[in-house]
Write a protein that holds these residues in place. Structure first.
Motif, PDB file in Angstrom:
ATOM      1  N   ILE A 252      -8.877   0.842  -5.227  1.00  0.00           N
ATOM      2  CA  ILE A 252      -7.358   1.101  -5.199  1.00  0.00           C
ATOM      3  C   ILE A 252      -6.894   2.456  -4.627  1.00  0.00           C
ATOM      4  N   GLU A 253      -7.564   3.392  -4.797  1.00  0.00           N
ATOM      5  CA  GLU A 253      -7.372   4.781  -4.302  1.00  0.00           C
ATOM      6  C   GLU A 253      -7.486   4.570  -2.874  1.00  0.00           C
ATOM      7  N   SER A 254      -8.463   3.957  -2.228  1.00  0.00           N
ATOM      8  CA  SER A 254      -8.782   4.064  -0.961  1.00  0.00           C
ATOM      9  C   SER A 254      -7.897   3.396   0.035  1.00  0.00           C
ATOM     10  N   VAL A 255      -7.275   2.338  -0.679  1.00  0.00           N
ATOM     11  CA  VAL A 255      -6.413   1.511   0.133  1.00  0.00           C
ATOM     12  C   VAL A 255      -4.887   2.074   0.085  1.00  0.00           C
ATOM     13  N   VAL A 256      -4.623   2.542  -0.999  1.00  0.00           N
ATOM     14  CA  VAL A 256      -3.277   2.862  -1.256  1.00  0.00           C
ATOM     15  C   VAL A 256      -3.276   4.380  -0.379  1.00  0.00           C
ATOM     16  N   ASN A 257      -3.916   5.267  -0.658  1.00  0.00           N
ATOM     17  CA  ASN A 257      -4.008   6.395   0.209  1.00  0.00           C
ATOM     18  C   ASN A 257      -3.888   6.158   1.761  1.00  0.00           C
ATOM     19  N   ALA A 258      -4.700   5.205   2.121  1.00  0.00           N
ATOM     20  CA  ALA A 258      -4.913   4.796   3.659  1.00  0.00           C
ATOM     21  C   ALA A 258      -3.485   4.122   4.245  1.00  0.00           C
TER      22      ALA A 258
ATOM     23  N   ALA B 212      -2.132   6.909  -5.701  1.00  0.00           N
ATOM     24  CA  ALA B 212      -2.688   6.025  -6.752  1.00  0.00           C
ATOM     25  C   ALA B 212      -3.256   7.056  -7.680  1.00  0.00           C
ATOM     26  N   ILE B 213      -2.672   6.989  -8.858  1.00  0.00           N
ATOM     27  CA  ILE B 213      -2.848   8.095 -10.034  1.00  0.00           C
ATOM     28  C   ILE B 213      -3.709   7.213 -11.075  1.00  0.00           C
ATOM     29  N   LEU B 214      -4.733   8.003 -11.254  1.00  0.00           N
ATOM     30  CA  LEU B 214      -5.594   7.542 -12.339  1.00  0.00           C
ATOM     31  C   LEU B 214      -5.261   8.148 -13.771  1.00  0.00           C
TER      32      LEU B 214
ATOM     33  N   VAL C 263     -14.364  -2.068  -4.942  1.00  0.00           N
ATOM     34  CA  VAL C 263     -13.421  -2.091  -3.873  1.00  0.00           C
ATOM     35  C   VAL C 263     -12.868  -3.648  -3.577  1.00  0.00           C
ATOM     36  N   GLY C 264     -13.794  -4.496  -3.576  1.00  0.00           N
ATOM     37  CA  GLY C 264     -13.252  -5.980  -3.181  1.00  0.00           C
ATOM     38  C   GLY C 264     -12.205  -6.319  -4.101  1.00  0.00           C
ATOM     39  N   VAL C 265     -11.976  -5.797  -5.300  1.00  0.00           N
ATOM     40  CA  VAL C 265     -10.481  -5.998  -6.011  1.00  0.00           C
ATOM     41  C   VAL C 265      -9.190  -5.784  -5.102  1.00  0.00           C
ATOM     42  N   SER C 266      -9.460  -4.406  -4.860  1.00  0.00           N
ATOM     43  CA  SER C 266      -8.106  -3.877  -4.064  1.00  0.00           C
ATOM     44  C   SER C 266      -8.039  -4.543  -2.670  1.00  0.00           C
ATOM     45  N   ASP C 267      -9.201  -5.085  -2.091  1.00  0.00           N
ATOM     46  CA  ASP C 267      -8.976  -5.878  -0.951  1.00  0.00           C
ATOM     47  C   ASP C 267      -7.969  -7.107  -0.880  1.00  0.00           C
ATOM     48  N   VAL C 268      -7.957  -7.639  -2.066  1.00  0.00           N
ATOM     49  CA  VAL C 268      -7.251  -8.871  -2.342  1.00  0.00           C
ATOM     50  C   VAL C 268      -5.807  -8.465  -2.945  1.00  0.00           C
ATOM     51  N   LEU C 269      -5.937  -7.465  -3.610  1.00  0.00           N
ATOM     52  CA  LEU C 269      -4.681  -6.979  -4.519  1.00  0.00           C
ATOM     53  C   LEU C 269      -3.636  -6.468  -3.682  1.00  0.00           C
ATOM     54  N   PHE C 270      -3.983  -5.860  -2.645  1.00  0.00           N
ATOM     55  CA  PHE C 270      -2.982  -5.260  -1.816  1.00  0.00           C
ATOM     56  C   PHE C 270      -2.799  -5.642  -0.452  1.00  0.00           C
ATOM     57  N   ARG C 271      -1.626  -5.858   0.214  1.00  0.00           N
ATOM     58  CA  ARG C 271      -1.230  -6.205   1.524  1.00  0.00           C
ATOM     59  C   ARG C 271      -2.119  -5.091   2.383  1.00  0.00           C
ATOM     60  N   ASN C 272      -2.155  -5.714   3.761  1.00  0.00           N
ATOM     61  CA  ASN C 272      -2.730  -4.618   4.637  1.00  0.00           C
ATOM     62  C   ASN C 272      -1.719  -3.556   5.194  1.00  0.00           C
ATOM     63  N   ASN C 273      -1.834  -2.844   6.095  1.00  0.00           N
ATOM     64  CA  ASN C 273      -1.023  -1.643   6.477  1.00  0.00           C
ATOM     65  C   ASN C 273       0.260  -2.224   7.107  1.00  0.00           C
ATOM     66  N   ASP C 274      -0.020  -3.323   7.844  1.00  0.00           N
ATOM     67  CA  ASP C 274       1.101  -4.038   8.397  1.00  0.00           C
ATOM     68  C   ASP C 274       1.986  -5.057   7.338  1.00  0.00           C
ATOM     69  N   GLY C 275       1.426  -4.796   6.115  1.00  0.00           N
ATOM     70  CA  GLY C 275       2.560  -5.524   4.967  1.00  0.00           C
ATOM     71  C   GLY C 275       2.167  -7.023   5.027  1.00  0.00           C
TER      72      GLY C 275
ATOM     73  N   ARG D  90       0.872  -1.251   0.177  1.00  0.00           N
ATOM     74  CA  ARG D  90       0.055  -0.037  -0.001  1.00  0.00           C
ATOM     75  C   ARG D  90       0.870   1.342   0.138  1.00  0.00           C
ATOM     76  N   GLU D  91       2.059   1.081  -0.007  1.00  0.00           N
ATOM     77  CA  GLU D  91       3.073   2.201   0.158  1.00  0.00           C
ATOM     78  C   GLU D  91       3.702   2.722  -1.280  1.00  0.00           C
ATOM     79  N   ALA D  92       3.121   1.872  -2.203  1.00  0.00           N
ATOM     80  CA  ALA D  92       3.692   2.000  -3.616  1.00  0.00           C
ATOM     81  C   ALA D  92       2.972   3.036  -4.208  1.00  0.00           C
ATOM     82  N   LYS D  93       3.771   3.533  -5.451  1.00  0.00           N
ATOM     83  CA  LYS D  93       3.171   4.571  -6.476  1.00  0.00           C
ATOM     84  C   LYS D  93       2.605   3.906  -7.273  1.00  0.00           C
ATOM     85  N   VAL D  94       1.195   3.629  -7.227  1.00  0.00           N
ATOM     86  CA  VAL D  94       0.565   3.289  -8.371  1.00  0.00           C
ATOM     87  C   VAL D  94      -0.094   3.929  -9.601  1.00  0.00           C
ATOM     88  N   LEU D  95       0.147   3.638 -10.718  1.00  0.00           N
ATOM     89  CA  LEU D  95      -0.653   4.092 -11.737  1.00  0.00           C
ATOM     90  C   LEU D  95      -1.767   3.257 -12.140  1.00  0.00           C
ATOM     91  N   VAL D  96      -2.868   3.595 -12.252  1.00  0.00           N
ATOM     92  CA  VAL D  96      -3.998   2.914 -12.892  1.00  0.00           C
ATOM     93  C   VAL D  96      -4.533   3.345 -13.914  1.00  0.00           C
TER      94      VAL D  96
END
Length: 871
Positions: free
Chosen positions: A502-508, A513-515, A603-615, A457-463
């Motif tokens: 994606i934007e919500s989990v990455v920002n958190a 996240a850049i569209l 949003v269910g897609v990003s739940d799986v695609l990204f790790r949680n805030n603890d990695g 979630r700490e990555a710079k992500v282009l969507v």
């Protein structure tokens, strides 16, 4: 040898006129019944030993009190009242006065049909219409019986006709989740949202076992394997109707329908409404699976299929409806037809079909304006002895049994029922949570090079990609409109796009996240996520000839490759309603996840695609293919258990985050020419065939591209209409207020020199209802600076108007020599390499015409109505 423009146009007009006059109007709506089974590897059904179907014991038992009450009601009914119970009109062609006069027993709204035709109709609008029908139905004046009406709709992945409703992933995604309990939860939530609008009958679940992914309804099937379909069907029914003996048809429950009986997923070549392949044993053991558990769970309605088996249409199949379904399997609910499906039965029309009633159909679905004629003819059929009173009484008994079990006689008007009008239940958080869980469990990972996923979630992500921020695309068909087209994100007010998630989990998580619509960027991202795939479609219009994704179009592939070339890790998220040949896209991706058509909860897609805030892993990647994935575009049918079974990814495949991926980037990319070398190039077949679209341009240079059921410019209106099947043609009305045209167009110029070399012709079906008032052209164009016109005016006036559907054909060589019409002489060879609009109707006057089945066919030039082979 070239032919001058004037001579060619005169010749064309003369040929159109003379040959059109020789043609008889095409009044055949369906191919004649052959009486023969259609099988590939199995013998004819008639050659098989008798097949014993299971003796199903429904959990919903007959109640003596209800049966006695049915007897009392039937004794009081007139023949007209009985037949009225068997007719189901569509809301566009029904008024409360009609309900009262014709004793109408049920009503439906089709996909994309709303109160007063308003896509944004409020909950109050839906309830007002429901109340109007209901109050008319229970009117007991003048001795009427006053039987309450039912309202059915296709809520196949949530309440698809109502803006703001929760839309769940389509069935193909749910099959990948392999969680029967989830189906019960989805049924429960869907029923609650339906009741908000006053609708009490769901035409769901679809229990098809799709065996050929060319079928446009594949996404409505949970699996190619009967085991999953059987495990799911009963649970979905229980979710909608409640548990027998507990909360069956209690508060928050609606009637369910198992459809389409039987074999709709097994048609030859995957053609919708076609011939079901296989003998009776195959029909039972593969296509029967969902019905066994649905009937056991107490489903109260079964919808007949459009398909044909053993030479007979299901709407007229006495053996399968009466002997098997109602006899051997003890079904005591009602059998409802599908969208005038009775009209396909041999000897029937949409307004007269005693054969269907005798074969076991209890309710005619009669969606067109001529339903009253069907009512009157059915009454007369009984008087004439073509239908016995005993068969009518049996049908009415079944209808009354369902209504009494549902408690409709005591329920009161729809707006007074417990959940009615509670708009807060549409897209309610608890319903969205179920949908979100369904998305999480349905994702299937096909590739994950070097363990790229899950992402930090700490990555710079282009969507990027056309599906990244497009809820309509991710929702698919049966989403507000029938085909799922013509929608924008604001039409799903409670939904989230894939990018939203994606934007919500990455920002958190501290990332960014850049569209980017076109994939461009200023600062190099850590990872690029490309969301792409199939555009929405539904029945018939979703059928394809092969499984090549986008038929060779390369825009998505080029986007993926651009990140590869820039040494940016790329994750492909593929939106699709079926397995497709995507070897090129797989090669160009570092990770590839099939997200199917996830509905409103992106949003269910990003739940799986990204790790949680603890990695750590947030939600596991757990989905498994419920359909086999092809190696080549023409590898169909492809089903687990087939002889020489050799898929790219087998049934049940799906990587987890614990798996090591060994796929590589060297999959074969051969097979791209499958569609390009076909003898027939379809441009419009019930819908514009990708990459073709429909445009209309008016006198004010106002251009629209058709995305919904209708569109209007300043001078041209285009509407999807029924010819042989639902919305399989387009009506075009020119208002005469200035120039306008309708065209089949493509964004990227096509090279058709090969088609001319192969003696191809442009062939299309046309119906002219109102003659043109000014010169009208059939135009073949390659943009604003070159086009070729054939004058159709006299042929339309003299021989086409009022003569129904005709088939016209034009040798392609007749076109590319008249660039001078636009002040530019375009060389024929250059013209044919820049085809953009090969089918255009242009006029400045009034004209009412329709077109269908537009295609290019090789080796048809010499026999074309207009040919220039020997000028």
């Amino acid at each position: 040898m070239a032919i001058t423009t004037l001579r060619r146009l005169a010749l064309a007009s003369a040929i159109v006129a003379s040959l059109a006059a020789c043609q008889k109007p095409n009044t055949e709506s369906v191919a004649p019944e052959t009486g023969n089974a259609v099988t590939e590897s199995s013998p004819s059904a008639s050659s098989q030993a008798p097949v014993v179907w299971p003796d199903i014991q429904s959990e919903v038992k007959q109640d003596a009190t209800i049966e006695a009450r049915i007897d009392q009601i039937i004794e009081t009914l007139t023949l007209e009242e009985k037949v009225g119970q068997m007719i189901q009109p569509e809301i566009r062609h029904l008024t409360p006065d009609d309900v009262r006069k014709y004793h109408v027993g049920s009503v439906l709204n089709g996909g994309g049909s709303f109160p007063s035709g308003d896509k944004y109709a409020s909950v109050e609008d839906w309830l007002a219409l429901a109340d109007g029908f209901y109050l008319a139905s229970i009117d007991k004046s003048n001795g009427r019986a006053g039987i309450p009406i039912m309202w059915g709709t296709d809520a196949v992945h949530g309440v698809g006709n109502v803006v703001g409703a929760t839309l769940f992933p389509h069935n193909i995604a749910l099959g990948a989740a392999n969680n029967p309990e989830l189906l019960k939860q989805i049924g429960w939530a869907t029923a609650r949202e339906l009741l908000v609008t006053g609708i009490d009958w769901d035409f769901s679940p679809t229990v098809a076992v799709a065996r050929n992914e060319r079928w446009g309804r594949t996404y409505e099937s949970w699996s190619e394997a009967p085991e999953i379909v059987g495990a799911y069907a009963g649970e979905m029914v229980r979710g909608l109707q409640g548990e027998a003996g507990e909360d069956f048809m209690g508060e928050g429950r609606v009637l369910a329908t198992a459809k389409h009986f039987i074999g709709d997923g097994g048609t030859k070549d995957g053609i919708d409404r076609g011939d079901t392949v296989g003998d009776e044993l195959h029909l039972r053991d593969v296509h029967g699976a969902g019905y066994f558990t649905a009937l056991e769970a107490g489903v109260q309605a079964v919808m007949a299929s459009f398909t044909r088996w053993d030479g007979k249409r299901m709407h007229g199949h006495d053996y399968l409806l009466n002997d098997v379904l109602k006899g051997q399997m003890n079904f005591d609910g009602l059998v409802v037809g599908d969208w005038a499906g009775h009209s396909f039965v041999q000897g029937c029309t949409a307004t007269n079909c005693p054969q269907s009633v005798n074969a076991g159909l209890d309710v005619f679905m009669a969606p067109d304006a001529d339903w009253k004629e069907l009512y009157q003819n059915t009454v007369q059929n009984v008087k004439d002895g073509d239908i016995t009173m005993a068969r009518i009484d049996d049908a009415v008994r079944r209808i009354l049994r369902v209504k009494l079990r549902a408690g409709l006689f005591e329920a009161g008007k729809p707006s007074s029922r417990p959940l009615a009008g509670k708009a807060e239940l549409l897209g309610a958080p608890e319903h969205r949570a179920i949908a979100r869980k369904a998305v999480q469990q349905s994702l299937v990972m096909l590739k994950n090079s070097d363990g790229l996923l899950p992402l930090s979630r700490e990555a710079k992500v282009l969507v990027t990609g056309d599906g990244a921020d497009n809820i309509g695309k991710q929702a698919g068909g049966w989403s507000i409109s029938w085909q799922g087209t013509g929608n924008k994100n604001s039409d799903f007010p409670s939904g989230t796009s894939v990018f939203d998630g994606i934007e919500s989990v990455v920002n958190a998580g501290g990332g960014e996240a850049i569209l980017s619509e076109d994939g461009s960027f200023e600062t190099k991202p850590d990872v690029a996520i490309v969301v792409f795939g199939e555009d929405p479609y539904a029945e018939m219009q979703g059928d394809v000839s092969n499984l090549a994704y986008k038929r060779g179009k390369t825009d998505d592939l080029e986007l993926l490759q651009s990140f590869k070339d820039a040494n940016i890790p790329v994750v492909a998220l593929f939106i699709t309603g079926r397995p497709l040949w995507v070897n090129r896209e797989l090669n160009a991706s570092d990770a590839f996840v099939v997200i199917w058509q996830p509905g409103t909860e992106g949003v269910g897609v990003s739940d799986v695609l990204f790790r949680n805030n603890d990695g750590d892993i947030n939600v596991p990647m757990s989905g498994k293919l419920s359909f086999s994935w092809p190696k080549t575009p023409d590898q169909v049918p492809l089903n687990v258990g087939d002889e020489n079974y050799d898929p790219l990814f087998p049934y049940g495949f799906g990587l987890t985050y614990a798996d090591t991926d060994t796929l590589g980037d060297d999959l074969s990319e051969e097979g791209l020419t499958v569609s390009a070398t076909s003898d027939v190039l379809p441009l419009f077949d019930r819908r514009p065939i990708e990459p073709w679209g429909i445009e209309a341009v008016g006198a004010e240079n106002d251009r629209l591209v058709m995305e919904g059921k209708t569109m209007s410019t300043s001078t041209v209106t285009v509407t999807a209409v029924d010819r042989n099947e639902q919305e399989d043609a387009r009506q075009v009305v020119f208002n005469g207020q200035g120039p306008g045209h309708v065209a089949l167009f493509v964004d990227e110029r096509q090279d058709w020199t090969g088609y001319v070399e192969d003696q191809a012709a442009l062939i299309f079906d046309i119906k002219v209802d109102s003659a043109p008032t000014q010169t009208t052209y059939l135009r073949f164009g390659c943009g604003s600076y070159c086009a070729s016109d054939l004058d159709m005016t006299e042929g339309m006036k003299e021989y086409l108007v009022g003569n129904g559907w005709q088939t016209l054909s034009v040798d392609l060589k007749c076109f590319p020599t008249s660039g001078e019409n636009f002040g530019v002489q375009q060389p024929p060879e250059e013209f044919l390499t820049q085809v953009l609009r090969p089918f255009t109707i242009y006029t400045e006057g009034e004209l009412d015409m329709s077109f269908a089945n537009v295609r290019i066919e090789k080796n048809k030039a010499a026999s074309a109505l207009i040919n220039c082979q020997n000028p």
